[in-house]
Design an enzyme around this catalytic site. Sequence first.
Site, PDB file in Angstrom:
ATOM      1  CG  ASN A 108      -1.821   1.144   1.345  1.00 37.84           C
ATOM      2  OD1 ASN A 108      -1.409   2.271   1.113  1.00 37.84           O
ATOM      3  ND2 ASN A 108      -3.061   0.906   1.703  1.00 37.84           N
ATOM      4  CG  HIS A 164       0.724   6.391   4.761  1.00 36.79           C
ATOM      5  ND1 HIS A 164      -0.154   7.425   5.033  1.00 36.79           N
ATOM      6  CD2 HIS A 164       0.093   5.259   5.150  1.00 36.79           C
ATOM      7  CE1 HIS A 164      -1.250   6.928   5.597  1.00 36.79           C
ATOM      8  NE2 HIS A 164      -1.123   5.618   5.669  1.00 36.79           N
ATOM      9  CG  HIS A 196      -8.148   4.284   1.033  1.00 33.92           C
ATOM     10  ND1 HIS A 196      -8.317   4.200   2.398  1.00 33.92           N
ATOM     11  CD2 HIS A 196      -9.361   4.628   0.547  1.00 33.92           C
ATOM     12  CE1 HIS A 196      -9.573   4.475   2.718  1.00 33.92           C
ATOM     13  NE2 HIS A 196     -10.225   4.759   1.602  1.00 33.92           N
ATOM     14  NE  ARG A 214      -8.274   7.641   4.439  1.00 34.09           N
ATOM     15  CZ  ARG A 214      -9.209   7.391   5.356  1.00 34.09           C
ATOM     16  NH1 ARG A 214     -10.310   8.104   5.431  1.00 34.09           N
ATOM     17  NH2 ARG A 214      -9.043   6.429   6.225  1.00 34.09           N
ATOM     18  NE  ARG A 237      -7.515  11.633   5.390  1.00 31.11           N
ATOM     19  CZ  ARG A 237      -8.065  11.074   6.485  1.00 31.11           C
ATOM     20  NH1 ARG A 237      -7.344  10.280   7.246  1.00 31.11           N
ATOM     21  NH2 ARG A 237      -9.305  11.314   6.808  1.00 31.11           N
ATOM     22  CG  HIS A 238      -3.509   9.011   1.553  1.00 29.01           C
ATOM     23  ND1 HIS A 238      -4.382   8.318   0.746  1.00 29.01           N
ATOM     24  CD2 HIS A 238      -3.742   8.570   2.820  1.00 29.01           C
ATOM     25  CE1 HIS A 238      -5.094   7.495   1.494  1.00 29.01           C
ATOM     26  NE2 HIS A 238      -4.743   7.627   2.758  1.00 29.01           N
ATOM     27  CD  GLU A 282      -7.187   0.027   1.248  1.00 25.55           C
ATOM     28  OE1 GLU A 282      -7.507   1.013   1.928  1.00 25.55           O
ATOM     29  OE2 GLU A 282      -6.263  -0.725   1.547  1.00 25.55           O
ATOM     30  CB  THR A 312      -9.404   1.982   7.411  1.00 23.75           C
ATOM     31  OG1 THR A 312      -9.022   2.622   6.193  1.00 23.75           O
ATOM     32  CG2 THR A 312     -10.744   1.333   7.234  1.00 23.75           C
ATOM     33  CD  GLU A 326      -7.169  -6.069   3.122  1.00 26.29           C
ATOM     34  OE1 GLU A 326      -7.224  -5.988   1.874  1.00 26.29           O
ATOM     35  OE2 GLU A 326      -6.510  -5.292   3.837  1.00 26.29           O
ATOM     36  CG  HIS A 360      -5.381  -1.440   9.331  1.00 30.78           C
ATOM     37  ND1 HIS A 360      -4.891  -0.707  10.366  1.00 30.78           N
ATOM     38  CD2 HIS A 360      -5.990  -0.557   8.505  1.00 30.78           C
ATOM     39  CE1 HIS A 360      -5.215   0.563  10.184  1.00 30.78           C
ATOM     40  NE2 HIS A 360      -5.869   0.687   9.055  1.00 30.78           N
ATOM     41  N   GLY A 361      -1.859  -2.479  10.025  1.00 28.26           N
ATOM     42  CA  GLY A 361      -0.970  -2.443  11.177  1.00 28.26           C
ATOM     43  C   GLY A 361       0.100  -3.530  11.189  1.00 28.26           C
ATOM     44  N   GLY A 364       1.176  -1.288   4.345  1.00 26.13           N
ATOM     45  CA  GLY A 364       1.582   0.013   3.837  1.00 26.13           C
ATOM     46  C   GLY A 364       2.398   0.860   4.783  1.00 26.13           C
ATOM     47  CG  HIS A 365       1.879   3.864   8.659  1.00 29.21           C
ATOM     48  ND1 HIS A 365       2.250   3.715   9.972  1.00 29.21           N
ATOM     49  CD2 HIS A 365       2.058   5.174   8.368  1.00 29.21           C
ATOM     50  CE1 HIS A 365       2.626   4.892  10.452  1.00 29.21           C
ATOM     51  NE2 HIS A 365       2.503   5.788   9.501  1.00 29.21           N
TER      52      HIS A 365
END
Length: 243
Positions: A10, A13, A46, A48, A52-53, A73, A104, A154, A193-194, A215-216
């Site tokens: 992802n 970021h 994603h 949004r 924002r990104h 996404e 999310t 997912e 996620h995470g 991603g992050h």
Amino acid sequence: MTDFLRLGVNIDHVATVRNARGAGYPDPVRAASIAAAAGADGITAHLREDRRHITDDDIARLSAALTIPLNLEMAATDEMLGIALRHRPHAACIVPEKREEVTTEGGLDAAGQFDRLAPLIARLRDAGIRVSLFVEPEAAQIDAAIRLGAPVIELHTGRYAEIDGDARTAELRRLSDAAALAAKNGIEVHAGHGLTFDNVGPIAAIPQVRELNIGHFLVGEALFVGLGEAVRRMREEMDAARG
Ligand code: PXP
């Protein structure tokens, strides 16, 4: 190899860093190509509602440039449906979206929003887009995904990533049970996620999970070791856990 676990990178970021200064760099499309060269099996972005990104232009450029599948996404809105139908990504992952959230925050309420999701999923499927629903590891959500005809879910690993000890063990059990239930009903299981180098192993070891979206952490790690190296190491951690 049917057991192969795919890695979707992802790149949201990378766009966050770019947008912090309103400059043209770093470019998420360049990040996608580096991730692909390092072994990513897909790219996730994603779009949004507040942009924002990732921006509309990023989606257009990714769609044109990528040599590996794009997983878009998106929130379940008419605007996002129109964008997905225009670009026809390989996959669309439907996520809940709240304007005030930092990321999310939980899974989609597929059970509670059945009537709104059903026509949207049908339109995406008719266009040949593989629909995935980002859900909590709960039987009611998986049951809704089955009834909605979603080919993929997912599982949200955000809670698993945030807790330790017995609570994490219990959450891991919920994730494995949900993965088994979905797979038994013919749904392909992804998770994300995470996830980090430290916590990816037990998730990668769930045999029914076929893809992780990360991603992050990778974008942060890229600051220190480069994106290619971060993706290669994540791939190694996943393969080691898979045995
Ligand atoms: N999967 C979904 C559905 C997400 O919304 C996100 C965050 O955009 C991810 C995976 C990746 O999460 P992270 O950036 O924490 O690795």
